[in-house]
Scaffold this motif. Structure first.
Motif, PDB file in Angstrom:
ATOM      1  N   ALA A 243       0.785  -1.302  -0.244  1.00 18.90           N
ATOM      2  CA  ALA A 243      -0.049   0.019   0.008  1.00 18.90           C
ATOM      3  C   ALA A 243       0.838   1.363  -0.009  1.00 18.90           C
ATOM      4  O   ALA A 243       0.344   2.301  -0.275  1.00 18.90           O
ATOM      5  N   GLY A 244       2.257   1.225   0.226  1.00 16.24           N
ATOM      6  CA  GLY A 244       3.053   2.149   0.341  1.00 16.24           C
ATOM      7  C   GLY A 244       3.830   2.373  -0.926  1.00 16.24           C
ATOM      8  O   GLY A 244       3.491   1.848  -1.950  1.00 16.24           O
ATOM      9  N   GLU A 245       5.001   3.057  -1.088  1.00 20.19           N
ATOM     10  CA  GLU A 245       5.820   3.444  -2.131  1.00 20.19           C
ATOM     11  C   GLU A 245       6.915   2.403  -2.242  1.00 20.19           C
ATOM     12  O   GLU A 245       7.610   2.556  -1.244  1.00 20.19           O
ATOM     13  N   VAL A 246       7.193   1.720  -3.370  1.00 15.78           N
ATOM     14  CA  VAL A 246       8.431   1.004  -3.551  1.00 15.78           C
ATOM     15  C   VAL A 246       8.917   1.370  -4.954  1.00 15.78           C
ATOM     16  O   VAL A 246       8.115   1.107  -5.949  1.00 15.78           O
ATOM     17  N   ASP A 247      10.204   2.013  -4.882  1.00 17.09           N
ATOM     18  CA  ASP A 247      10.822   2.440  -6.246  1.00 17.09           C
ATOM     19  C   ASP A 247      11.123   1.156  -7.223  1.00 17.09           C
ATOM     20  O   ASP A 247      11.257   0.076  -6.666  1.00 17.09           O
ATOM     21  N   ALA A 248      11.470   1.605  -8.495  1.00 21.92           N
ATOM     22  CA  ALA A 248      11.645   0.466  -9.327  1.00 21.92           C
ATOM     23  C   ALA A 248      13.124  -0.280  -9.145  1.00 21.92           C
ATOM     24  O   ALA A 248      13.406  -1.213  -9.618  1.00 21.92           O
ATOM     25  N   SER A 249      14.071   0.558  -8.139  1.00 21.01           N
ATOM     26  CA  SER A 249      15.206  -0.075  -7.984  1.00 21.01           C
ATOM     27  C   SER A 249      15.261  -0.972  -6.798  1.00 21.01           C
ATOM     28  O   SER A 249      16.185  -1.508  -6.407  1.00 21.01           O
ATOM     29  N   SER A 250      14.155  -1.113  -6.280  1.00 24.93           N
ATOM     30  CA  SER A 250      14.073  -2.025  -5.046  1.00 24.93           C
ATOM     31  C   SER A 250      13.381  -3.354  -5.406  1.00 24.93           C
ATOM     32  O   SER A 250      12.731  -3.484  -6.275  1.00 24.93           O
ATOM     33  N   GLU A 251      13.469  -4.380  -4.563  1.00 28.22           N
ATOM     34  CA  GLU A 251      13.140  -5.659  -4.715  1.00 28.22           C
ATOM     35  C   GLU A 251      12.366  -6.373  -3.703  1.00 28.22           C
ATOM     36  O   GLU A 251      13.095  -6.405  -2.542  1.00 28.22           O
ATOM     37  N   LEU A 252      11.297  -6.714  -3.947  1.00 28.14           N
ATOM     38  CA  LEU A 252      10.405  -7.485  -2.918  1.00 28.14           C
ATOM     39  C   LEU A 252      10.405  -8.957  -3.152  1.00 28.14           C
ATOM     40  O   LEU A 252       9.989  -9.147  -4.146  1.00 28.14           O
ATOM     41  N   ILE A 253      10.745  -9.805  -2.057  1.00 30.86           N
ATOM     42  CA  ILE A 253      10.729 -11.104  -2.369  1.00 30.86           C
ATOM     43  C   ILE A 253      10.110 -12.239  -1.221  1.00 30.86           C
ATOM     44  O   ILE A 253      10.235 -11.832  -0.088  1.00 30.86           O
ATOM     45  N   GLY A 254       8.950 -12.417  -1.832  1.00 35.44           N
ATOM     46  CA  GLY A 254       8.141 -13.414  -0.627  1.00 35.44           C
ATOM     47  C   GLY A 254       7.072 -12.553  -0.045  1.00 35.44           C
ATOM     48  O   GLY A 254       6.738 -11.457  -0.722  1.00 35.44           O
ATOM     49  N   ARG A 255       6.836 -12.868   1.023  1.00 35.83           N
ATOM     50  CA  ARG A 255       5.526 -12.208   1.796  1.00 35.83           C
ATOM     51  C   ARG A 255       5.984 -11.198   2.413  1.00 35.83           C
ATOM     52  O   ARG A 255       6.467 -10.993   3.532  1.00 35.83           O
ATOM     53  N   VAL A 256       5.975  -9.972   1.626  1.00 38.57           N
ATOM     54  CA  VAL A 256       6.210  -8.758   2.188  1.00 38.57           C
ATOM     55  C   VAL A 256       4.962  -7.962   2.310  1.00 38.57           C
ATOM     56  O   VAL A 256       4.057  -7.732   1.290  1.00 38.57           O
ATOM     57  N   VAL A 257       4.928  -7.079   3.556  1.00 37.64           N
ATOM     58  CA  VAL A 257       3.806  -5.960   3.451  1.00 37.64           C
ATOM     59  C   VAL A 257       4.579  -4.792   3.763  1.00 37.64           C
ATOM     60  O   VAL A 257       5.369  -4.529   4.642  1.00 37.64           O
ATOM     61  N   VAL A 258       3.964  -3.815   2.604  1.00 37.28           N
ATOM     62  CA  VAL A 258       4.607  -2.406   2.808  1.00 37.28           C
ATOM     63  C   VAL A 258       3.335  -1.534   2.895  1.00 37.28           C
ATOM     64  O   VAL A 258       2.422  -1.221   2.058  1.00 37.28           O
ATOM     65  N   GLU A 259       3.102  -1.258   4.272  1.00 33.54           N
ATOM     66  CA  GLU A 259       1.829  -0.337   4.619  1.00 33.54           C
ATOM     67  C   GLU A 259       1.884   0.995   4.022  1.00 33.54           C
ATOM     68  O   GLU A 259       2.989   1.562   3.935  1.00 33.54           O
ATOM     69  N   GLU A 260       0.709   1.473   4.249  1.00 35.19           N
ATOM     70  CA  GLU A 260       0.346   2.874   3.698  1.00 35.19           C
ATOM     71  C   GLU A 260       1.240   3.845   4.287  1.00 35.19           C
ATOM     72  O   GLU A 260       1.309   3.947   5.309  1.00 35.19           O
ATOM     73  N   GLY A 261       1.768   4.704   3.262  1.00 37.89           N
ATOM     74  CA  GLY A 261       2.722   5.865   3.702  1.00 37.89           C
ATOM     75  C   GLY A 261       4.124   5.481   4.017  1.00 37.89           C
ATOM     76  O   GLY A 261       5.007   6.214   4.381  1.00 37.89           O
ATOM     77  N   ALA A 262       4.437   4.033   3.886  1.00 39.66           N
ATOM     78  CA  ALA A 262       5.983   3.603   4.093  1.00 39.66           C
ATOM     79  C   ALA A 262       6.465   3.848   2.427  1.00 39.66           C
ATOM     80  O   ALA A 262       5.887   3.675   1.589  1.00 39.66           O
ATOM     81  N   ARG A 263       7.912   4.006   2.731  1.00 37.93           N
ATOM     82  CA  ARG A 263       8.648   4.080   1.319  1.00 37.93           C
ATOM     83  C   ARG A 263       9.811   3.364   1.335  1.00 37.93           C
ATOM     84  O   ARG A 263      10.662   3.316   2.243  1.00 37.93           O
ATOM     85  N   VAL A 264       9.847   2.502   0.272  1.00 40.75           N
ATOM     86  CA  VAL A 264      11.201   1.566   0.245  1.00 40.75           C
ATOM     87  C   VAL A 264      11.895   2.030  -1.040  1.00 40.75           C
ATOM     88  O   VAL A 264      11.323   1.887  -2.179  1.00 40.75           O
ATOM     89  N   THR A 265      13.128   2.606  -1.075  1.00 41.82           N
ATOM     90  CA  THR A 265      13.879   2.835  -2.311  1.00 41.82           C
ATOM     91  C   THR A 265      15.214   2.185  -2.195  1.00 41.82           C
ATOM     92  O   THR A 265      15.902   2.029  -1.164  1.00 41.82           O
ATOM     93  N   GLY A 266      15.650   1.782  -3.125  1.00 42.21           N
ATOM     94  CA  GLY A 266      17.037   1.208  -3.493  1.00 42.21           C
ATOM     95  C   GLY A 266      17.264   0.036  -2.470  1.00 42.21           C
ATOM     96  O   GLY A 266      18.504  -0.154  -2.111  1.00 42.21           O
ATOM     97  N   SER A 267      16.203  -0.622  -2.200  1.00 41.87           N
ATOM     98  CA  SER A 267      16.309  -1.749  -1.176  1.00 41.87           C
ATOM     99  C   SER A 267      15.835  -3.013  -1.454  1.00 41.87           C
ATOM    100  O   SER A 267      15.321  -3.252  -2.469  1.00 41.87           O
ATOM    101  N   ARG A 268      16.461  -4.008  -0.806  1.00 42.93           N
ATOM    102  CA  ARG A 268      15.811  -5.578  -1.099  1.00 42.93           C
ATOM    103  C   ARG A 268      15.217  -6.012   0.326  1.00 42.93           C
ATOM    104  O   ARG A 268      16.009  -5.846   1.292  1.00 42.93           O
ATOM    105  N   VAL A 269      13.907  -6.520   0.228  1.00 43.97           N
ATOM    106  CA  VAL A 269      13.439  -6.854   1.434  1.00 43.97           C
ATOM    107  C   VAL A 269      12.683  -8.301   0.895  1.00 43.97           C
ATOM    108  O   VAL A 269      12.198  -8.627   0.067  1.00 43.97           O
TER     109      VAL A 269
END
Length: 355
Positions: A243-269
């Protein structure tokens, strides 16, 4: 039926977190452990709940409110000091009246809830019903002794020499007859009114006490290792959502929850993991079984199998594992000074230092 939820106590095993924070409000998968218990009570069809509070009353009140968010009606009952579980029943006498009730320890976590247990109590009508679980070190718990037919014959609180490995789980169901026993209790050697003495009193009076072995998962979340283990278990069941923001340079693998208002940039989760509202994860690695609470910041760092509480920041740290990081805490690299050992050794000491 009513419920009595114990949310007092000092939480000494979770210090320093609990010096300024109620232990029942430490989050598991970004939700206070107390809330899981309240939800289980509501799911069992119970509506009236007395919450026993102590020095952290203001925090518990602020978090739980009137209980309506859980479908409950909450009454707060003040306990002046931790005087034992049976003392909580004593001070709740007026609230409980002549109703059956379930007593639930607010820092306990039980997978599968208590609906089946409550239904059985209503159906079979014993004077008390307890839950038991096998533990590796029963000395830290109330311990039950069963006869050859599986009936409870004796109980003891934190015995030095346990007679069994069956610990009492922090959920008890009672009929109103329990008040007769509680009213006549005297403090134990620990200076408390013990719930084990209460149940033993029912047995000694010929009252019917039933026991049930826990079929699912149970933890007393009284220390960091247990908190992390429960966090792991809950995260195993999360469904991925962003529900939050994840930029194109980030990678989400598996069961990941990004809640509203959260920002993930340049990262691997790598899940299972939860990133709370307003949290910022930048140029970092978030590993499995990690909960990042709201308004946290993780920058240029790595962390896994950990719980990070609200408003904490981690900046420029190479690797963090198996950690519980408190509210508004700041974690940064140590200054670059020469490595050295500082020792104060007694006579005839022997020390081995790796090069």
């Amino acid at each position: 039926m009513k419920a009595l939820v114990l949310a007092g106590g000092s939480g000494s095993r979770l210090r320093p977190i609990t010096y300024s924070f109620a232990k029942q409000l430490v989050p598991v998968a970004n939700k206070p452990v107390l809330f899981y218990g309240l939800e289980a009570i509501a799911d069992a069809g119970i509506r009236e709940v007395g919450v026993v509070v102590g020095d952290t009353e203001a925090e518990i009140r602020a978090a739980v409110g009137d209980g309506s968010r859980f479908g409950l009606e909450v009454t707060y009952l003040r306990q002046d000091a931790p005087r034992g579980l049976a003392h909580a029943v004593l001070i709740a006498r007026e609230f409980l009246g002549d109703d059956d009730f379930v007593m639930y320890l607010g820092d306990n976590f039980i997978v599968g809830g208590i609906t089946e247990l409550v239904d059985r109590f209503r159906r079979e009508r014993p004077d008390a019903q307890i839950m038991l679980a096998k533990v590796s070190d029963p000395r830290a718990f109330g311990v039950a002794e069963l006869d050859a037919d599986g009936r409870v014959v004796a109980l003891e609180e934190k015995p030095e020499h346990p007679k069994s490995d069956l610990a009492l789980v922090g959920v008890y169901l009672f009929s109103p007859v329990v008040h007769e026993v509680v009213a006549r209790l005297t403090p134990s050697r620990r200076g408390e009114l013990e719930i084990t003495d209460t149940i033993q009193g029912l047995i000694d009076r010929g009252r019917r006490v039933e026991s049930t072995m826990v079929s699912g998962y149970w933890k007393d979340t009284g220390n960091v290792a247990d908190m992390l283990e429960v966090n792991r278990l809950v995260l195993e069941g999360v469904e991925p959502s962003v529900a939050g923001e994840v930029d194109a340079s980030s990678e989400l693998i598996g069961r990941v929850v990004v809640e509203e208002g959260a920002r993930v940039t340049g990262s691997r989760v790598v899940g299972p993991a939860v990133i709370g509202p307003g949290a910022v994860v930048r140029d970092s690695y978030i590993g499995p079984f990690t909960s990042i609470d709201r308004d946290c910041s993780v920058v240029d760092s790595e962390i896994e199998y950990s719980i990070v509480l609200r408003g904490a920041s981690i900046d420029g740290v190479g690797r963090i594992e198996c950690s519980l990081i408190g509210r508004q805490a700041r974690v940064t690299p140590a200054p670059p000074v020469p490595r050295a050992h500082r020792l104060v050794l007694g006579d005839h000491s022997k020390v081995q230092i790796s090069k």
